[in-house]
Design a protein around this motif. Structure first.
Motif, PDB file in Angstrom:
ATOM      1  N   VAL A  36     -18.370 -19.057  16.957  1.00 26.19           N
ATOM      2  CA  VAL A  36     -18.311 -19.965  15.808  1.00 26.19           C
ATOM      3  C   VAL A  36     -19.671 -19.988  15.128  1.00 26.19           C
ATOM      4  O   VAL A  36     -20.704 -19.954  15.784  1.00 26.19           O
ATOM      5  N   PHE A  37     -19.663 -20.026  13.796  1.00 27.89           N
ATOM      6  CA  PHE A  37     -20.917 -20.001  13.048  1.00 27.89           C
ATOM      7  C   PHE A  37     -20.699 -20.499  11.634  1.00 27.89           C
ATOM      8  O   PHE A  37     -19.560 -20.675  11.193  1.00 27.89           O
ATOM      9  N   GLY A  38     -21.793 -20.741  10.929  1.00 23.97           N
ATOM     10  CA  GLY A  38     -21.749 -21.092   9.517  1.00 23.97           C
ATOM     11  C   GLY A  38     -21.217 -22.474   9.226  1.00 23.97           C
ATOM     12  O   GLY A  38     -20.600 -22.696   8.178  1.00 23.97           O
ATOM     13  N   PHE A  39     -21.460 -23.433  10.103  1.00 18.30           N
ATOM     14  CA  PHE A  39     -20.932 -24.776   9.881  1.00 18.30           C
ATOM     15  C   PHE A  39     -21.807 -25.559   8.915  1.00 18.30           C
ATOM     16  O   PHE A  39     -23.030 -25.555   9.020  1.00 18.30           O
ATOM     17  N   ARG A  40     -21.152 -26.210   7.959  1.00 17.98           N
ATOM     18  CA  ARG A  40     -21.824 -27.058   6.986  1.00 17.98           C
ATOM     19  C   ARG A  40     -21.108 -28.405   6.971  1.00 17.98           C
ATOM     20  O   ARG A  40     -19.877 -28.467   6.880  1.00 17.98           O
ATOM     21  N   THR A  41     -21.884 -29.467   7.034  1.00 12.04           N
ATOM     22  CA  THR A  41     -21.319 -30.797   6.986  1.00 12.04           C
ATOM     23  C   THR A  41     -21.183 -31.223   5.522  1.00 12.04           C
ATOM     24  O   THR A  41     -22.122 -31.063   4.745  1.00 12.04           O
ATOM     25  N   ALA A  42     -20.024 -31.741   5.168  1.00 12.43           N
ATOM     26  CA  ALA A  42     -19.775 -32.187   3.795  1.00 12.43           C
ATOM     27  C   ALA A  42     -20.624 -33.411   3.481  1.00 12.43           C
ATOM     28  O   ALA A  42     -21.020 -34.159   4.391  1.00 12.43           O
ATOM     29  N   PHE A  43     -20.918 -33.604   2.209  1.00 11.32           N
ATOM     30  CA  PHE A  43     -21.710 -34.753   1.780  1.00 11.32           C
ATOM     31  C   PHE A  43     -20.997 -36.037   2.198  1.00 11.32           C
ATOM     32  O   PHE A  43     -19.797 -36.191   1.965  1.00 11.32           O
ATOM     33  N   GLY A  44     -21.738 -36.925   2.821  1.00  8.49           N
ATOM     34  CA  GLY A  44     -21.147 -38.151   3.326  1.00  8.49           C
ATOM     35  C   GLY A  44     -20.738 -38.041   4.784  1.00  8.49           C
ATOM     36  O   GLY A  44     -20.371 -39.028   5.409  1.00  8.49           O
ATOM     37  N   GLY A  45     -20.801 -36.845   5.355  1.00  6.81           N
ATOM     38  CA  GLY A  45     -20.496 -36.641   6.768  1.00  6.81           C
ATOM     39  C   GLY A  45     -19.010 -36.701   7.077  1.00  6.81           C
ATOM     40  O   GLY A  45     -18.167 -36.645   6.189  1.00  6.81           O
ATOM     41  N   SER A  46     -18.723 -36.794   8.334  1.00  5.34           N
ATOM     42  CA  SER A  46     -17.379 -36.905   8.921  1.00  5.34           C
ATOM     43  C   SER A  46     -16.462 -35.702   8.678  1.00  5.34           C
ATOM     44  O   SER A  46     -15.310 -35.723   9.080  1.00  5.34           O
ATOM     45  N   HIS A  47     -16.983 -34.640   8.059  1.00  2.19           N
ATOM     46  CA  HIS A  47     -16.157 -33.449   7.824  1.00  2.19           C
ATOM     47  C   HIS A  47     -17.059 -32.221   7.764  1.00  2.19           C
ATOM     48  O   HIS A  47     -17.996 -32.185   6.980  1.00  2.19           O
ATOM     49  N   SER A  48     -16.789 -31.222   8.609  1.00  6.44           N
ATOM     50  CA  SER A  48     -17.565 -29.983   8.624  1.00  6.44           C
ATOM     51  C   SER A  48     -16.625 -28.788   8.517  1.00  6.44           C
ATOM     52  O   SER A  48     -15.490 -28.846   8.981  1.00  6.44           O
ATOM     53  N   THR A  49     -17.142 -27.723   7.927  1.00  5.23           N
ATOM     54  CA  THR A  49     -16.364 -26.502   7.778  1.00  5.23           C
ATOM     55  C   THR A  49     -17.204 -25.318   8.224  1.00  5.23           C
ATOM     56  O   THR A  49     -18.390 -25.238   7.889  1.00  5.23           O
ATOM     57  N   GLY A  50     -16.593 -24.413   8.969  1.00  8.02           N
ATOM     58  CA  GLY A  50     -17.290 -23.218   9.435  1.00  8.02           C
ATOM     59  C   GLY A  50     -16.309 -22.082   9.652  1.00  8.02           C
ATOM     60  O   GLY A  50     -15.158 -22.137   9.207  1.00  8.02           O
ATOM     61  N   PHE A  51     -16.779 -21.067  10.358  1.00  6.91           N
ATOM     62  CA  PHE A  51     -15.996 -19.852  10.564  1.00  6.91           C
ATOM     63  C   PHE A  51     -15.893 -19.571  12.054  1.00  6.91           C
ATOM     64  O   PHE A  51     -16.835 -19.850  12.809  1.00  6.91           O
ATOM     65  N   ALA A  52     -14.770 -19.017  12.480  1.00  6.73           N
ATOM     66  CA  ALA A  52     -14.584 -18.687  13.896  1.00  6.73           C
ATOM     67  C   ALA A  52     -13.951 -17.313  14.045  1.00  6.73           C
ATOM     68  O   ALA A  52     -13.101 -16.912  13.251  1.00  6.73           O
ATOM     69  N   LEU A  53     -14.413 -16.585  15.066  1.00  4.29           N
ATOM     70  CA  LEU A  53     -13.852 -15.291  15.431  1.00  4.29           C
ATOM     71  C   LEU A  53     -13.440 -15.367  16.889  1.00  4.29           C
ATOM     72  O   LEU A  53     -14.231 -15.792  17.733  1.00  4.29           O
ATOM     73  N   ILE A  54     -12.210 -14.966  17.190  1.00  2.00           N
ATOM     74  CA  ILE A  54     -11.740 -14.930  18.576  1.00  2.00           C
ATOM     75  C   ILE A  54     -11.394 -13.482  18.893  1.00  2.00           C
ATOM     76  O   ILE A  54     -10.425 -12.935  18.354  1.00  2.00           O
ATOM     77  N   TYR A  55     -12.190 -12.871  19.751  1.00  6.29           N
ATOM     78  CA  TYR A  55     -11.990 -11.459  20.086  1.00  6.29           C
ATOM     79  C   TYR A  55     -10.936 -11.303  21.173  1.00  6.29           C
ATOM     80  O   TYR A  55     -10.763 -12.173  22.030  1.00  6.29           O
ATOM     81  N   ASP A  56     -10.248 -10.147  21.149  1.00  7.39           N
ATOM     82  CA  ASP A  56      -9.213  -9.855  22.137  1.00  7.39           C
ATOM     83  C   ASP A  56      -9.820  -9.511  23.489  1.00  7.39           C
ATOM     84  O   ASP A  56      -9.239  -9.791  24.530  1.00  7.39           O
ATOM     85  N   SER A  57     -10.989  -8.859  23.468  1.00  6.85           N
ATOM     86  CA  SER A  57     -11.641  -8.465  24.722  1.00  6.85           C
ATOM     87  C   SER A  57     -13.148  -8.572  24.578  1.00  6.85           C
ATOM     88  O   SER A  57     -13.684  -8.620  23.462  1.00  6.85           O
ATOM     89  N   LEU A  58     -13.830  -8.589  25.699  1.00  5.47           N
ATOM     90  CA  LEU A  58     -15.285  -8.666  25.710  1.00  5.47           C
ATOM     91  C   LEU A  58     -15.888  -7.382  25.147  1.00  5.47           C
ATOM     92  O   LEU A  58     -16.932  -7.422  24.476  1.00  5.47           O
ATOM     93  N   ASP A  59     -15.233  -6.250  25.377  1.00  9.16           N
ATOM     94  CA  ASP A  59     -15.717  -4.969  24.849  1.00  9.16           C
ATOM     95  C   ASP A  59     -15.714  -4.971  23.319  1.00  9.16           C
ATOM     96  O   ASP A  59     -16.672  -4.526  22.689  1.00  9.16           O
ATOM     97  N   ALA A  60     -14.636  -5.498  22.736  1.00  6.69           N
ATOM     98  CA  ALA A  60     -14.546  -5.568  21.272  1.00  6.69           C
ATOM     99  C   ALA A  60     -15.622  -6.493  20.719  1.00  6.69           C
ATOM    100  O   ALA A  60     -16.246  -6.196  19.695  1.00  6.69           O
ATOM    101  N   ALA A  61     -15.863  -7.591  21.407  1.00  5.50           N
ATOM    102  CA  ALA A  61     -16.886  -8.543  20.959  1.00  5.50           C
ATOM    103  C   ALA A  61     -18.266  -7.886  20.965  1.00  5.50           C
ATOM    104  O   ALA A  61     -19.025  -8.005  20.002  1.00  5.50           O
TER     105      ALA A  61
END
Length: 133
Positions: free
Chosen positions: A59-84
């Motif tokens: 998970v990376f690139g999280f930004r908290t929205a103005f006023g807080g209580s809400h954040s948005t970011g990006f997630a990658l879930i790999y199938d295997s450790l080799d691919a990661a």
């Protein structure tokens, strides 16, 4: 920790990338009354939701929205450790504890760069390999 239980994680723009062996998505975290949710908590929750292990979730690139209580970011879930390890950038592998950072002084990096400027093509890699020895 009771506040962390009230945090909600939602995913959108879900995409299965078979070529890179991963699932990728945008993650929305709603965390009222909390400054933010740790990346470790988000990794664990996503791993549980998508039937994976936390070490395959990045998970990376999280930004908290103005006023807080809400954040948005990006997630990658790999199938295997080799691919990661094959497709994930080194700096994110270092963050996850799967790789080590090359310890090189600034001067050494600059000298290598200037030596590489003097040659063309595949010989640049040879200069880089010679510098590592």
């Amino acid at each position: 920790m009771s506040d962390a239980a009230t945090a909600t994680i939602r995913t959108r723009k879900f995409l299965t990338n078979r070529l890179l062996g991963r699932k990728q998505m945008i993650v929305d975290v709603i965390h009222p009354g909390l400054a933010n949710l740790s990346k470790k908590d988000i990794r664990e929750r996503l791993a549980k939701a998508y039937k994976s292990t936390p070490d395959l979730v990045f998970v990376f690139g999280f930004r908290t929205a103005f006023g807080g209580s809400h954040s948005t970011g990006f997630a990658l879930i790999y199938d295997s450790l080799d691919a990661a390890k094959k497709f994930e950038p080194t700096y994110r592998l270092v963050r996850a504890g799967m790789a080590t950072r090359a310890k090189q002084s600034r001067k050494q990096r600059k000298e290598k760069k200037n030596r590489q400027k003097k040659v063309r093509g595949t010989k640049k890699a040879k200069i880089g390999a010679a510098a590592k020895k």
